[in-house]
Scaffold this motif. Sequence first.
Motif, PDB file in Angstrom:
ATOM      1  N   ARG A 106     -46.817  75.011   6.576  1.00 48.95           N
ATOM      2  CA  ARG A 106     -46.151  76.219   6.114  1.00 48.95           C
ATOM      3  C   ARG A 106     -46.561  76.552   4.683  1.00 48.95           C
ATOM      4  O   ARG A 106     -46.818  77.708   4.346  1.00 48.95           O
ATOM      5  CB  ARG A 106     -44.631  76.027   6.195  1.00 48.95           C
ATOM      6  N   TYR A 107     -46.633  75.531   3.832  1.00 48.17           N
ATOM      7  CA  TYR A 107     -47.038  75.737   2.443  1.00 48.17           C
ATOM      8  C   TYR A 107     -48.455  76.300   2.372  1.00 48.17           C
ATOM      9  O   TYR A 107     -48.724  77.212   1.600  1.00 48.17           O
ATOM     10  CB  TYR A 107     -46.948  74.414   1.678  1.00 48.17           C
ATOM     11  N   LYS A 108     -49.344  75.763   3.193  1.00 44.31           N
ATOM     12  CA  LYS A 108     -50.737  76.240   3.165  1.00 44.31           C
ATOM     13  C   LYS A 108     -50.838  77.684   3.631  1.00 44.31           C
ATOM     14  O   LYS A 108     -51.618  78.463   3.095  1.00 44.31           O
ATOM     15  CB  LYS A 108     -51.619  75.326   4.002  1.00 44.31           C
ATOM     16  N   VAL A 109     -50.050  78.075   4.632  1.00 51.09           N
ATOM     17  CA  VAL A 109     -50.061  79.462   5.119  1.00 51.09           C
ATOM     18  C   VAL A 109     -49.568  80.407   4.027  1.00 51.09           C
ATOM     19  O   VAL A 109     -50.164  81.448   3.769  1.00 51.09           O
ATOM     20  CB  VAL A 109     -49.206  79.588   6.401  1.00 51.09           C
ATOM     21  N   ILE A 110     -48.484  80.009   3.367  1.00 46.33           N
ATOM     22  CA  ILE A 110     -47.940  80.837   2.281  1.00 46.33           C
ATOM     23  C   ILE A 110     -48.934  80.932   1.135  1.00 46.33           C
ATOM     24  O   ILE A 110     -49.159  81.999   0.559  1.00 46.33           O
ATOM     25  CB  ILE A 110     -46.590  80.260   1.807  1.00 46.33           C
ATOM     26  N   GLN A 111     -49.568  79.816   0.795  1.00 42.53           N
ATOM     27  CA  GLN A 111     -50.537  79.795  -0.290  1.00 42.53           C
ATOM     28  C   GLN A 111     -51.739  80.687   0.029  1.00 42.53           C
ATOM     29  O   GLN A 111     -52.225  81.426  -0.834  1.00 42.53           O
ATOM     30  CB  GLN A 111     -50.994  78.353  -0.531  1.00 42.53           C
ATOM     31  N   LEU A 112     -52.198  80.650   1.266  1.00 41.56           N
ATOM     32  CA  LEU A 112     -53.324  81.482   1.671  1.00 41.56           C
ATOM     33  C   LEU A 112     -52.972  82.961   1.566  1.00 41.56           C
ATOM     34  O   LEU A 112     -53.760  83.760   1.068  1.00 41.56           O
ATOM     35  CB  LEU A 112     -53.733  81.135   3.098  1.00 41.56           C
ATOM     36  N   ALA A 113     -51.781  83.334   2.032  1.00 37.02           N
ATOM     37  CA  ALA A 113     -51.353  84.729   1.950  1.00 37.02           C
ATOM     38  C   ALA A 113     -51.222  85.170   0.500  1.00 37.02           C
ATOM     39  O   ALA A 113     -51.599  86.295   0.143  1.00 37.02           O
ATOM     40  CB  ALA A 113     -50.020  84.910   2.674  1.00 37.02           C
ATOM     41  N   TRP A 114     -50.701  84.304  -0.357  1.00 33.12           N
ATOM     42  CA  TRP A 114     -50.542  84.631  -1.768  1.00 33.12           C
ATOM     43  C   TRP A 114     -51.911  84.838  -2.424  1.00 33.12           C
ATOM     44  O   TRP A 114     -52.113  85.794  -3.169  1.00 33.12           O
ATOM     45  CB  TRP A 114     -49.775  83.511  -2.474  1.00 33.12           C
TER      46      TRP A 114
END
Length: 65
Positions: free
Chosen positions: A22-30
């Motif tokens: 989840r953290y990686k998905v959020i980081q990628l979107a950011w």
Amino acid sequence: MTKSTPTLTQSGLLAVLLQRQRYKVIQLAWRRAQRKHARVAIWNILTSPWRALMAPTLVDVPRRT
């Protein structure tokens, strides 16, 4: 007696893996949003002189007396 291996859920690894994913998905979107914002800012800086030259000029309107 054999020792049983705990499952991912029992060991807590599943929660850690899902949290990291989840953290990686959020980081990628950011990061994607930051790149888009930077690209727009640079584009606006580069094209602002051209837009100023191409803007319609105001024409003097005759005054009513």
